[in-house]
Design a protein around this motif. Structure first.
Motif, PDB file in Angstrom:
ATOM      1  N   ILE B 209       0.728  -1.193  -0.040  1.00  0.00           N
ATOM      2  CA  ILE B 209      -0.171  -0.571   0.039  1.00  0.00           C
ATOM      3  C   ILE B 209       0.965   1.358   0.419  1.00  0.00           C
ATOM      4  CG2 ILE B 209      -1.680   1.530   1.846  1.00  0.00           C
ATOM      5  CD1 ILE B 209      -2.484  -1.874   2.566  1.00  0.00           C
ATOM      6  N   VAL B 210       1.603   1.592  -1.058  1.00  0.00           N
ATOM      7  CA  VAL B 210       2.036   2.693  -1.216  1.00  0.00           C
ATOM      8  C   VAL B 210       1.056   3.933  -0.581  1.00  0.00           C
ATOM      9  CG1 VAL B 210       2.763   3.859  -2.919  1.00  0.00           C
ATOM     10  CG2 VAL B 210       2.561   1.773  -3.917  1.00  0.00           C
ATOM     11  N   THR B 211       2.024   4.445   0.808  1.00  0.00           N
ATOM     12  CA  THR B 211       1.279   6.021   0.918  1.00  0.00           C
ATOM     13  C   THR B 211       2.238   6.898   1.092  1.00  0.00           C
ATOM     14  OG1 THR B 211       2.628   5.240   3.311  1.00  0.00           O
ATOM     15  CG2 THR B 211       1.441   4.501   3.296  1.00  0.00           C
ATOM     16  N   GLY B 212       2.855   6.863   0.062  1.00  0.00           N
ATOM     17  CA  GLY B 212       3.723   8.546  -0.746  1.00  0.00           C
ATOM     18  C   GLY B 212       4.786   8.081  -1.329  1.00  0.00           C
ATOM     19  N   ALA B 213       5.954   9.186  -1.698  1.00  0.00           N
ATOM     20  CA  ALA B 213       7.073   8.847  -2.821  1.00  0.00           C
ATOM     21  C   ALA B 213       8.112   8.674  -2.381  1.00  0.00           C
ATOM     22  CB  ALA B 213       6.590   9.000  -3.724  1.00  0.00           C
ATOM     23  N   PHE B 214       9.370   8.084  -2.499  1.00  0.00           N
ATOM     24  CA  PHE B 214      10.710   9.309  -2.129  1.00  0.00           C
ATOM     25  C   PHE B 214      11.142   9.903  -2.891  1.00  0.00           C
ATOM     26  CE2 PHE B 214      13.869   5.633  -0.499  1.00  0.00           C
ATOM     27  CZ  PHE B 214      13.607   4.689  -0.473  1.00  0.00           C
ATOM     28  N   ALA B 215      11.316  11.124  -1.644  1.00  0.00           N
ATOM     29  CA  ALA B 215      11.994  12.152  -2.792  1.00  0.00           C
ATOM     30  C   ALA B 215      13.795  11.667  -3.413  1.00  0.00           C
ATOM     31  CB  ALA B 215      12.868  13.046  -1.258  1.00  0.00           C
ATOM     32  N   VAL B 216      13.169  11.749  -4.766  1.00  0.00           N
ATOM     33  CA  VAL B 216      14.478  11.907  -5.819  1.00  0.00           C
ATOM     34  C   VAL B 216      14.874  12.898  -6.366  1.00  0.00           C
ATOM     35  CG1 VAL B 216      14.732  10.364  -8.561  1.00  0.00           C
ATOM     36  CG2 VAL B 216      12.999   9.949  -6.236  1.00  0.00           C
ATOM     37  N   TYR B 329      12.022  15.447  -7.876  1.00  0.00           N
ATOM     38  CA  TYR B 329      10.352  15.225  -7.330  1.00  0.00           C
ATOM     39  C   TYR B 329      10.138  13.722  -6.512  1.00  0.00           C
ATOM     40  CZ  TYR B 329      11.775  10.595 -10.263  1.00  0.00           C
ATOM     41  OH  TYR B 329      12.087   9.823 -10.956  1.00  0.00           O
ATOM     42  N   GLY B 330       8.905  13.601  -6.169  1.00  0.00           N
ATOM     43  CA  GLY B 330       8.809  12.549  -4.999  1.00  0.00           C
ATOM     44  C   GLY B 330       8.737  13.361  -3.660  1.00  0.00           C
ATOM     45  N   GLY B 331       8.948  12.466  -2.544  1.00  0.00           N
ATOM     46  CA  GLY B 331       9.008  13.871  -1.259  1.00  0.00           C
ATOM     47  C   GLY B 331       7.051  14.145  -0.685  1.00  0.00           C
ATOM     48  N   MET B 332       6.633  13.050  -1.504  1.00  0.00           N
ATOM     49  CA  MET B 332       4.994  13.453  -0.855  1.00  0.00           C
ATOM     50  C   MET B 332       4.232  11.972  -0.437  1.00  0.00           C
ATOM     51  SD  MET B 332       4.294  13.072  -4.312  1.00  0.00           S
ATOM     52  CE  MET B 332       4.583  14.144  -5.235  1.00  0.00           C
ATOM     53  N   GLU B 333       3.211  12.996   0.329  1.00  0.00           N
ATOM     54  CA  GLU B 333       2.795  11.607   0.939  1.00  0.00           C
ATOM     55  C   GLU B 333       1.531  11.247  -0.519  1.00  0.00           C
ATOM     56  OE1 GLU B 333       1.116  11.913   4.689  1.00  0.00           O
ATOM     57  OE2 GLU B 333       3.002  12.649   5.503  1.00  0.00           O
ATOM     58  N   PHE B 334       0.960  10.607  -0.216  1.00  0.00           N
ATOM     59  CA  PHE B 334      -0.396  10.057  -1.233  1.00  0.00           C
ATOM     60  C   PHE B 334      -1.864  10.593  -0.401  1.00  0.00           C
ATOM     61  CE2 PHE B 334       1.658   7.073  -4.482  1.00  0.00           C
ATOM     62  CZ  PHE B 334       1.427   7.994  -5.037  1.00  0.00           C
ATOM     63  N   ASP B 335      -2.942  10.427  -0.812  1.00  0.00           N
ATOM     64  CA  ASP B 335      -3.765  11.422  -0.107  1.00  0.00           C
ATOM     65  C   ASP B 335      -4.733  10.113   0.801  1.00  0.00           C
ATOM     66  OD1 ASP B 335      -6.653  13.040  -0.800  1.00  0.00           O
ATOM     67  OD2 ASP B 335      -7.438  10.455  -0.582  1.00  0.00           O
ATOM     68  N   LYS B 336      -5.005  10.538   1.702  1.00  0.00           N
ATOM     69  CA  LYS B 336      -5.203   9.425   3.106  1.00  0.00           C
ATOM     70  C   LYS B 336      -5.804   8.852   2.860  1.00  0.00           C
ATOM     71  CE  LYS B 336      -3.027  12.203   6.278  1.00  0.00           C
ATOM     72  NZ  LYS B 336      -1.708  11.296   6.060  1.00  0.00           N
ATOM     73  N   HIS B 366       3.153  12.713 -10.567  1.00  0.00           N
ATOM     74  CA  HIS B 366       3.111  13.982 -10.602  1.00  0.00           C
ATOM     75  C   HIS B 366       0.944  14.156 -10.839  1.00  0.00           C
ATOM     76  CE1 HIS B 366       6.426  15.384 -12.462  1.00  0.00           C
ATOM     77  NE2 HIS B 366       6.043  13.977 -13.564  1.00  0.00           N
ATOM     78  N   ILE B 367       0.295  13.309 -10.635  1.00  0.00           N
ATOM     79  CA  ILE B 367      -1.394  13.452 -10.150  1.00  0.00           C
ATOM     80  C   ILE B 367      -1.144  13.906  -9.170  1.00  0.00           C
ATOM     81  CG2 ILE B 367      -3.183  12.469 -10.535  1.00  0.00           C
ATOM     82  CD1 ILE B 367      -1.344  12.485 -13.739  1.00  0.00           C
ATOM     83  N   ALA B 368      -0.388  13.310  -8.472  1.00  0.00           N
ATOM     84  CA  ALA B 368      -0.641  12.869  -6.959  1.00  0.00           C
ATOM     85  C   ALA B 368      -0.812  14.645  -6.278  1.00  0.00           C
ATOM     86  CB  ALA B 368       0.152  12.711  -5.764  1.00  0.00           C
ATOM     87  N   ASN B 369       0.206  15.286  -6.703  1.00  0.00           N
ATOM     88  CA  ASN B 369      -0.222  17.276  -6.642  1.00  0.00           C
ATOM     89  C   ASN B 369      -1.166  18.195  -7.397  1.00  0.00           C
ATOM     90  OD1 ASN B 369       2.674  16.731  -4.992  1.00  0.00           O
ATOM     91  ND2 ASN B 369       3.663  16.924  -7.536  1.00  0.00           N
ATOM     92  N   HIS B 370      -1.906  17.680  -7.903  1.00  0.00           N
ATOM     93  CA  HIS B 370      -3.001  17.738  -8.698  1.00  0.00           C
ATOM     94  C   HIS B 370      -4.590  17.238  -8.150  1.00  0.00           C
ATOM     95  CE1 HIS B 370      -0.437  20.683 -11.104  1.00  0.00           C
ATOM     96  NE2 HIS B 370       0.527  19.858 -10.670  1.00  0.00           N
ATOM     97  N   LEU B 371      -4.519  15.811  -7.696  1.00  0.00           N
ATOM     98  CA  LEU B 371      -5.556  15.055  -7.342  1.00  0.00           C
ATOM     99  C   LEU B 371      -5.017  14.593  -6.206  1.00  0.00           C
ATOM    100  CD1 LEU B 371      -6.319  13.730 -11.246  1.00  0.00           C
ATOM    101  CD2 LEU B 371      -7.763  15.107  -9.612  1.00  0.00           C
ATOM    102  N   PRO B 372      -6.403  13.399  -5.847  1.00  0.00           N
ATOM    103  CA  PRO B 372      -5.715  12.392  -5.064  1.00  0.00           C
ATOM    104  C   PRO B 372      -5.815  11.080  -5.814  1.00  0.00           C
ATOM    105  CG  PRO B 372      -8.118  13.426  -4.368  1.00  0.00           C
ATOM    106  CD  PRO B 372      -7.743  14.171  -5.863  1.00  0.00           C
ATOM    107  N   ALA B 373      -4.282  10.795  -5.286  1.00  0.00           N
ATOM    108  CA  ALA B 373      -3.849   9.441  -6.218  1.00  0.00           C
ATOM    109  C   ALA B 373      -3.984   8.448  -5.048  1.00  0.00           C
ATOM    110  CB  ALA B 373      -2.487   9.860  -7.095  1.00  0.00           C
ATOM    111  N   ALA B 374      -3.413   7.315  -5.187  1.00  0.00           N
ATOM    112  CA  ALA B 374      -3.092   6.258  -4.306  1.00  0.00           C
ATOM    113  C   ALA B 374      -2.359   4.814  -5.508  1.00  0.00           C
ATOM    114  CB  ALA B 374      -4.532   5.974  -3.518  1.00  0.00           C
ATOM    115  N   MET B 375      -1.506   4.809  -4.845  1.00  0.00           N
ATOM    116  CA  MET B 375      -0.539   2.847  -5.672  1.00  0.00           C
ATOM    117  C   MET B 375      -0.896   1.985  -5.025  1.00  0.00           C
ATOM    118  SD  MET B 375       2.579   5.062  -7.773  1.00  0.00           S
ATOM    119  CE  MET B 375       2.719   3.113  -8.375  1.00  0.00           C
TER     120      MET B 375
END
Lengths: 413, 413
Positions: B209-216, B329-336, B366-375
């Motif tokens: 369950i992907v909760t966010g992204a590495f900072a790259v 890029y990255g370094g963000m949390e995905f939408d809870k 990219h999407i997660a900065n504009h829309l709720p996203a999950a992976m």
């Protein structure tokens, strides 16, 4: 040759031909990019051929494109004395590397013509094909075909980076000749060349008398890793071929410094990585390296030492490392008699001179295994070569050209 | 969605589409070489479009070639829930990276169709253009244009190694669309993807369950030396850019190991040397590198540490070394909330699951900065990806596809 001891080449006229050459394939920074059998090389060859014919020489082109410009001697059956080098350059090369030797040969002939001097042996100014190897590998292929060290078929089938064969490139510029030549019809070779190193320039020595050649061992190192995504693949799971290549490069560099005190060196000169793309751990690197030393036994030992280090480099990088033997040349002495003629001429002029070995590869090294050969080195600024900023002055090269003329006269009689 | 808790996708049907995809651009070792906007990509896109249309979806193509296959919802003004990923691959890529996410999206739709289920919100299966960046750089360009992070002009003018623009390549395969889309017309994104790392596979965990992204942080290191002849140039006179590059590569590798205990890594992934020719000391090397870590501050610190080492690396190699900042890029949390829907579905199924960050770049970032996203991540064999041997079994992916279906149903209502 006492008789002609005061004979001098026309340095201004030689310089003018060097300047004309420097305009064909010129680079913005003052160098030359005249790759073998390129259109520019073709243009330069035609210019050279015209100059030769104007000087009464008969130009023969052999099937690998070597140009032989003959000047008859009194002895109709005499074998010709070769003077020359090559007119092709590196992709960012200088104006003098090779070119000086060919055009100085032409200047020797022009000077003899001017003074109506007929030598006993014929003379032959030569331009060897693809000395640099910058377009077609291996380098020095024209002289290797001449001596029989490489077959004509092998040479003609070499391809450049665009897949064009050497044979097709020769046809394209009209220098695929039919007049094959072979060593037994020649007497010897004198090659004048810039040193391409800093020794003469730094020690303010006017001439290098080349008594032999460094032993050169070239090889390809292949590093095999495994592709993977640079993101999620954790450090301990990686087999990054570029990391293996870095360890190899530093080991080669250490070898070079170990060889340095006794005059040697070792180099990583070329590296290609695959797939070499964003986001992927590279799984294959191919590196071209060499080791050079005056003593062939030392090169062999250095090569064995390096080979013994491979398991350590493999362990450090978690890659597989293979050494592919590539080529070796040099390690010979030049002909004592012909070198003696060069030394006598230098001493008669009172030039400061030093015996040295050639550390670079030259056509004379192929020839020396088949014919008596000698090389004369001129200083070059800062020792810089294979570089657009390669430079010499007229004063730098005048002693070399004078000695070339006198040594050739001494030999050709 | 209690009501449809027993709804299952047809895994055999999904697998068949994966197999069909695996035949378009297949490599000898069982992988795929389906570069973005190549003929093979065009063929795959047409196949996918046909499947979508057969499933009653309406396919819109935007000007950067992203494909949006819409399934209407009960709520005519509802914003669509995106499911998808990308159909392009690396030059020696695998059969599942990206492709699974798109074709699982299609399978979700087919399953709903089969059971005559109409969702409240529309659904939209999406194929983003040029996610890999293997042909056109930067990667993830289709989603970046969709979000407005990159301009369309910028994207269309990117060129591949043959100088072909992305715009021309789009035209050539007939996927230069006119139906621009933008984030405000969508509700959220669910992207199913193989992990591309070994964590799930090694720990036998069924789902990530992907909760966010590495900072790259990506950057280019330029090493400047000086050309010279590898023969006569003595060791102390050398400025071999490949030696500088080797020192940089090992410093990057050390950085990676320093980041490793807290989950980070650092990579030299690409290296180009110039002139990269036999006999010449190379005077310029360009290397592409990156650093990745869960914590953006740690990446910044590692970058600063590396930068501080440059003078030492310059001194060791006698080269000039410059760092050019490239991208981050990255370094963000995905939408809870959306991540919560994934977790609930996983728990309802009783799947073993682990929260994780994505270490690779994905369009969802990219999407997660504009829309709720999950992976959602599935395991993949040995964590191997960006590799022809990338592999999963039906059993590996079934939990992910089930959860995708349920999470999307939960959101779309």
């Amino acid at each position: 040759m006492q008789r002609y001891a005061n004979l001098r080449p026309n340095m201004a006229r030689l310089w003018e031909t060097l300047e004309r050459s420097a305009g064909i394939g010129a680079t913005p920074r003052g160098g030359l990019a005249r790759l073998a059998l390129s259109e520019d090389d073709g243009q330069m060859r035609r210019l050279f051929q015209g100059w030769c014919e104007d000087a009464g020489l008969k130009v023969a082109v052999d099937p690998i494109g070597n140009m032989f410009a003959f000047r008859p001697g009194r002895d109709k059956d005499g074998k010709a004395v070769l003077l020359g080098s090559h007119l092709d350059t590196q992709i960012k090369g200088g104006r003098f590397d090779g070119i000086l030797g060919v055009l100085a040969g032409l200047e020797v002939v022009r000077t003899l013509n001017e003074h109506d001097i007929e030598t006993r042996l014929p003379l032959c100014v030569v331009n060897w094909t693809n000395e640099e190897g910058a377009r077609f590998e291996p380098p020095m292929i024209g002289s290797a075909v001449f001596t029989g060290d490489k077959s004509l078929d092998f040479a003609l089938s070499r391809t450049d980076k665009d897949g064009i064969t050497l044979g097709a490139a020769l046809e394209a510029i009209g220098f695929s000749g039919t007049q094959a030549q072979s060593p037994e019809h020649f007497d010897s070779l004198f090659e004048l060349h810039i040193e391409q190193g800093p020794k003469l320039d730094e020690s303010r020595t006017q001439l290098g008398i080349v008594t032999g050649a460094f032993a050169v061992r070239g090889f390809v190192v292949e590093v095999l890793g495994e592709t993977g995504h640079v993101g999620p693949t954790p450090m301990p799971k990686r087999h990054n071929a570029l990391v293996g290549a870095a360890h190899v490069t530093l080991a080669i560099e250490e070898t070079g410094w170990a060889l340095h005190p006794t005059g040697g060196k070792s180099t990583t000169m070329r590296l290609k990585a695959e797939p070499n793309l964003l986001g992927i751990l590279p799984d294959r690197v191919e590196m071209t390296c060499d080791m050079r030393h005056p003593d062939d036994a030392v090169v062999s030992r250095a090569m064995a030492d390096f080979t013994r280090r491979i398991p350590e480099l493999e362990a450090k990088s978690r890659c597989t490392i293979r050494i592919h033997e590539g080529w070796s040349y040099g390690g010979m002495e030049f002909d004592k008699d012909r070198v003696g003629l060069v030394r006598t001429a230098a001493e008669n002029f009172g030039y400061s001179h030093a015996d040295m070995l050639t550390e670079a590869g030259h056509d004379a090294m192929h020839i020396a295994n088949h014919l008596p050969a000698a090389m004369i080195f001129t200083p070059c600024e800062g020792g810089l070569s294979h570089n657009e900023l390669e430079n010499v002055t007229i004063a730098d090269i005048e002693p070399g050209v004078n000695v070339l003329l006198q040594a050739v006269l001494a030999r050709a009689g």
